[in-house]
Design an enzyme around this catalytic site. Sequence first.
Site, PDB file in Angstrom:
ATOM      1  N   ARG A 234       4.707  71.644 -56.569  1.00  0.00           N
ATOM      2  CA  ARG A 234       4.440  70.216 -56.631  1.00  0.00           C
ATOM      3  C   ARG A 234       5.752  69.473 -56.867  1.00  0.00           C
ATOM      4  O   ARG A 234       6.659  69.969 -57.539  1.00  0.00           O
ATOM      5  CB  ARG A 234       3.455  69.886 -57.768  1.00  0.00           C
ATOM      6  CG  ARG A 234       2.011  70.278 -57.469  1.00  0.00           C
ATOM      7  CD  ARG A 234       1.408  69.351 -56.444  1.00  0.00           C
ATOM      8  NE  ARG A 234       0.000  69.608 -56.211  1.00  0.00           N
ATOM      9  CZ  ARG A 234      -0.470  70.367 -55.223  1.00  0.00           C
ATOM     10  NH1 ARG A 234       0.363  70.977 -54.404  1.00  0.00           N
ATOM     11  NH2 ARG A 234      -1.775  70.512 -55.051  1.00  0.00           N
ATOM     12  N   HIS A 282       5.709  68.627 -47.040  1.00  0.00           N
ATOM     13  CA  HIS A 282       4.510  69.083 -47.742  1.00  0.00           C
ATOM     14  C   HIS A 282       3.591  69.842 -46.774  1.00  0.00           C
ATOM     15  O   HIS A 282       2.397  69.554 -46.652  1.00  0.00           O
ATOM     16  CB  HIS A 282       3.758  67.915 -48.380  1.00  0.00           C
ATOM     17  CG  HIS A 282       2.931  68.340 -49.559  1.00  0.00           C
ATOM     18  ND1 HIS A 282       2.796  67.574 -50.691  1.00  0.00           N
ATOM     19  CD2 HIS A 282       2.194  69.446 -49.793  1.00  0.00           C
ATOM     20  CE1 HIS A 282       2.001  68.178 -51.561  1.00  0.00           C
ATOM     21  NE2 HIS A 282       1.617  69.332 -51.024  1.00  0.00           N
TER      22      HIS A 282
END
Length: 319
Positions: A234, A282
């Site tokens: 993350r 991502h």
Amino acid sequence: MTSLESDKILLAVTGWDPEVWQTEFAKSAPKRKLVLDSEADKNDVRYALVWKQRPGSLMNLPKLEVIFSLGAGVDHVFHDTQIPDVPIVRIVSPDLTMRMSEYVVWQVLDHHRLGLRYREQQKQRVWHEDRRQPAAHEVNVGILGLGVLGRDAAQKLRTLGFRVSGWSRRLQTIEGVTTHYGKDGLKDFLKDVDILVCLLPLTPDTKNILSMNIFAQLKPEGPLGAPVLINAGRGGLQNEADILAALDRGMLSAVTLDVFNKEPLPKDSPLWTHPQVIVTPHAAASSSPQALVPEIVAQIESYERGEPLKNIVDKAAQY
């Protein structure tokens, strides 16, 4: 217990196209009605599927029994401070696990086989043959986070011949992998790492863990030069200013980042243009409705048979 026709499943997502999820639910569970946050009859919602749900969108659901996170992590769920007191379930999917392991292996091999150097040499039309490349068994890949994703990546890297170590909050045992755990084990883990792979969940304890404090504990020189960092966990795990400073000071030799503090990554971020940084959008392990929906439906059906839910989130740890 209510009938399948009256039970409703709430889809509360932002940033994703809900139509593909609706299509897959119609295929896998035609007797169940999937409704969007904007159209839900609050009184009949029994399950909620969420990804970055609107704050407060899960309140006032009197029949809600389970919340399913549609991503591997659950930090996005806890951004909402008004979460009902019902179980939260993480998605653990072979498809998601394989996608993450593919990404980790790809990036480890790219750095191991000097991908950044060779792409620059091709761009400059330079032919340079005399650089020695270490064998995989000379390189230690250290994995921060030994959950389902970290364990699978570790095992795949082992089959390629890399030395693999790992760190987790609690003691883990993986054949062929040197494991460390807890605060006391972190220092010993870091001192022998050549390629540091971060697959930790984002929690209050792990926020900004990838900072100068960690980089200073890595060994300064190894078979690849200074250590390499790969973060596919993350964005909140990393201090991006510290990463750039560590690169400029030679504490890190190269970095792959798939996640960022702000997404999309702003166009003026120096990470885009730094010669030792690989940026991916991502994309390490995207949630596939085709793969995940049948597993969610199977979990709901087993729960309704009275079987225990799997992969329940520890709300105190937020993972």
